[in-house]
Write a protein that holds these residues in place. Structure first.
Motif, PDB file in Angstrom:
ATOM      1  N   GLU A 313       0.869  -1.177   0.000  1.00  0.00           N
ATOM      2  CA  GLU A 313       0.000   0.000   0.000  1.00  0.00           C
ATOM      3  C   GLU A 313       0.913   1.236   0.000  1.00  0.00           C
ATOM      4  OE1 GLU A 313      -2.663   0.123   3.370  1.00  0.00           O
ATOM      5  OE2 GLU A 313      -3.053   2.244   3.055  1.00  0.00           O
ATOM      6  N   PRO A 315       0.607   4.576  -1.841  1.00  0.00           N
ATOM      7  CA  PRO A 315       0.013   5.579  -2.730  1.00  0.00           C
ATOM      8  C   PRO A 315       0.900   6.818  -2.850  1.00  0.00           C
ATOM      9  CG  PRO A 315      -1.021   5.654  -0.574  1.00  0.00           C
ATOM     10  CD  PRO A 315      -0.049   4.511  -0.526  1.00  0.00           C
ATOM     11  N   ALA A 523      -0.815   1.336  -6.765  1.00  0.00           N
ATOM     12  CA  ALA A 523      -0.859   2.773  -7.050  1.00  0.00           C
ATOM     13  C   ALA A 523       0.037   3.176  -8.207  1.00  0.00           C
ATOM     14  CB  ALA A 523      -0.460   3.540  -5.795  1.00  0.00           C
TER      15      ALA A 523
END
Ligand code: FUB
Ligand code: ZN
Length: 632
Positions: A313, A315, A523
């Motif tokens: 994760e 981003p 992302a």
């Protein structure tokens, strides 16, 4: 008989493989980091004092000392720590470059700190002024132990730099109170924001008082009971209180807290050699570097809880990447390097320093970023100070102490971790010692020359880190190529009876290259970033007029041209140029979604100018991106 005697106080830790050199022994004399240090000294540190005065942080000490009337200034409970970090930065400056005027300013601040201390040793202006009856009642969020830790670090640094003990006496009085309250078991708590652990180990090393080391261990051992109040969606993991330290297998929760804790745990290992601690740190390091580390060395994927997210994760826009988290990573990785002697930790230090740490301060040294995103749509600007001002003085103390991260030593020789221009002098009892100088325009140029200026006739090892990003390099000693040099844990190892005048010439193949992320990093899938050596690049709107950066695409086989230019940002840096494409969004006719089909995409070539990521947002608030989607 060893060629090098371990004479410095830094060399006491029994489980350190490599030791820190004192600041007066390593000097940056030119090049990239010397100029950052110079700006830190001339601009950032004086600016820090001015801001501490302007926002009232110093007044809090005056008021607590009864020297001034008023109420606690500022919104946060932990503002004292900004003063302590500033003092620590000044201490490192003074250790390297004695400066009576600067010392006078610091001494005056120390007088205030000392005057604010209560008779039993307690010191925290927030609690003294706002909640005098609430000492130690909110260890989860109250930050009393965090502030104490920063006081201890400053005190150790200041005593070592100047020989004056006033702040150290304040610190030990407070630490003795902590031993009495927490070490005795009267209070069974531990701090919601770690910091005191690593600081107590420093205080132990400086004073030899084993009670401080015991207390650091006590605080570490008390974590992991799952009792601390969390924040938002995060429960006890916010404070690294979900599982006991020795069972931890991931980095989680608030990123700065996690880094400071791990630095403290590594310190405890350095003193005790307890394997379970190191195993836990290694598991966490793997978890972090395999799924939670931004390309810039930034840490913290979520705003909420300023914390780590799930694996992969990462981003670019909504990440947190607090400057302090990248700095904390330097602190932790430095200790891992000292323990193991493995270059992967120095690689991570380098990644953080050139990118996610350095982006935290403007090129002129007077404005800061708290968060360091990898994509901005244009509204994000630097500020001269923050309501939560933890990052600016953290940068000050790191930059002031930076030479210590370049070189270390052990009984068998010297290790060079970072490159630039500077000198190292290792004094020896009863001899002239070893002196070395290094010349390099790294990271803009991969050539590094090291010259032995003084030697003591013994055989010793010179270890030179082969940067993790580097795929080809050459080494020459006294103009003779060293074929297939020995590599150990990422270090080139050269051993001989070094003589004055011996010269080592390294050349690291340095050129611009594209980087891609693991395909699970949702992302930035199908995107590439540009690097030049350790430096991560970005594109900024100001260099691409009339183009929306969101429309830019690039073919990863495009030629990347590196040019030294002084006309793009305010410094002479390597700028990377290429031809990219702009995707014309008009074919979408304003739609946000459409059925997948046989649509044509119109791409128009556009000149791309990429600048070092750390240099962004120095020409006003500006859209920026690090990751560029691949042209389809
Ligand atoms: O809580 C003290 C510091 O303030 C933390 O380390 C930062 O994340 C900021 O919240
Ligand atoms: Zn911070």
């Amino acid at each position: 008989m060893y060629p090098f005697a371990l004479t410095t106080t830094e060399a006491r830790s029994p489980h350190a493989r490599w030791h820190k050199l004192p600041l007066e022994s390593v000097r940056l004399t030119g090049g990239f980091w010397a100029s950052r240090q110079d700006i830190n000294r001339r601009v950032t540190i004086p600016h820090g004092l001015e801001m501490l005065e302007r926002v009232g942080t110093l007044d809090n000490f005056r008021i607590a000392a009864g020297l001034k009337d008023g109420e606690y200034r500022g919104k946060m409970v932990f503002l004292d720590s900004d003063v302590y970090k500033w003092l620590e930065a000044v201490a490192y400056e003074l250790q390297a470059n004695p400066d009576p005027a600067l010392q006078q300013q610091a001494d005056e601040v120390i007088d205030l700190v000392a005057a604010a201390q209560q008779p039993d040793g307690y010191l925290n202006t927030y609690y003294q002024l706002k909640e005098p009856d609430a000492r130690w009642t909110d260890l989860d969020f109250g930050h009393e132990l965090y502030c104490a830790g920063h006081l201890f670090e400053a005190a150790v640094a200041y005593a070592r730099a100047t020989g004056t003990k006033k702040l150290l006496e304040v610190a030990t009085r407070f630490a003795d109170l902590l031993v009495d309250v927490f070490g005795s078991g009267k209070n069974q708590g531990t701090s919601g924001h770690e910091e005191v652990e690593l600081a107590l180990v420093k205080l132990y090393r400086a004073t030899g008082n084993a009670a401080y080391l015991d207390l650091a261990k006590t605080f570490i051992d008390r974590r992991g009971k799952g009792v601390m109040r969390g924040l938002g969606w995060m429960k006890a993991e916010y404070h690294q209180d979900r599982v006991p330290v020795r069972e931890q297998d991931r980095v989680e929760g608030h990123a700065v807290r996690a880094m400071y804790l791990n630095a403290g745990v590594a310190d405890l290992y350095l003193e005790t050699g307890e394997e379970a601690l190191l195993q836990s740190l290694e598991r966490q390091w793997q978890d972090m570097t395999r799924g939670k580390l931004f390309l810039t060395g930034g840490l913290g994927s979520r705003y909420e809880g300023e914390g780590f997210g799930d694996p992969y994760e990462l981003p670019s826009d909504q990440c947190y990447c607090e400057t302090c988290a990248a700095i904390g990573s330097v602190f932790w990785n430095w200790r891992m390097l000292q323990i193991t002697g493995e270059a992967r930790f120095a690689d991570l230090i380098e990644r953080a320093l050139y990118n996610g740490v350095l982006s935290g301060v403007s090129l002129d040294g007077s404005e800061f970023f708290y968060m360091n995103p990898l994509l901005s749509r244009g509204g994000y600007a630097r500020k001269p100070w923050y309501t939560v001002a933890c990052c600016p003085p953290n940068l000050m103390r790191l930059f002031a102490s930076l030479p210590q991260y370049f070189v270390s030593y052990d009984r068998g020789g010297l290790q060079v971790h970072l490159y630039g221009s500077g000198t190292v002098h290792l004094p020896q009892d009863g001899g002239q010692g070893i002196a070395l100088s290094m010349q390099s325009d790294y990271p803009w140029d991969g050539r590094v020359t090291l010259t032995v200026d003084q030697a003591n006739g013994s055989v010793w090892e010179l270890r030179l880190r082969k940067p993790g990003w580097c795929e080809r390099f050459t080494v020459r000693v006294n103009d003779e190529p060293v074929e297939a040099p020995r590599l150990d844990a990422g270090y080139i190892v050269l051993e001989r009876a070094w003589q004055p005048g011996d010269e080592v010439a390294l050349e690291f193949g340095i050129e611009p290259y594209f980087v891609e992320a693991h395909p699970r990093v949702d992302a930035v899938r199908d995107s590439v970033a540009i690097q030049y050596g350790p430096v991560v690049y970005c594109i900024e709107a100001v260099d691409h007029p009339d183009v929306n950066l969101l429309d830019i695409r690039i073919d990863p086989s495009a030629e990347l041209r590196a040019t030294r230019r002084g006309d793009v940002v305010s410094e002479n840096v390597i700028v990377i140029e290429a031809t990219a494409q702009v995707e014309d969004p008009s074919a979408w006719d304003g739609a946000l979604y459409r059925r997948v089909g046989n649509h044509s995409t119109r791409l128009t070539p556009v000149p791309l100018t990429a600048i070092p990521y750390y240099a962004w947002a120095n020409r006003g608030a500006n859209a920026m991106r690090v990751w560029i989607p691949i042209a389809r």
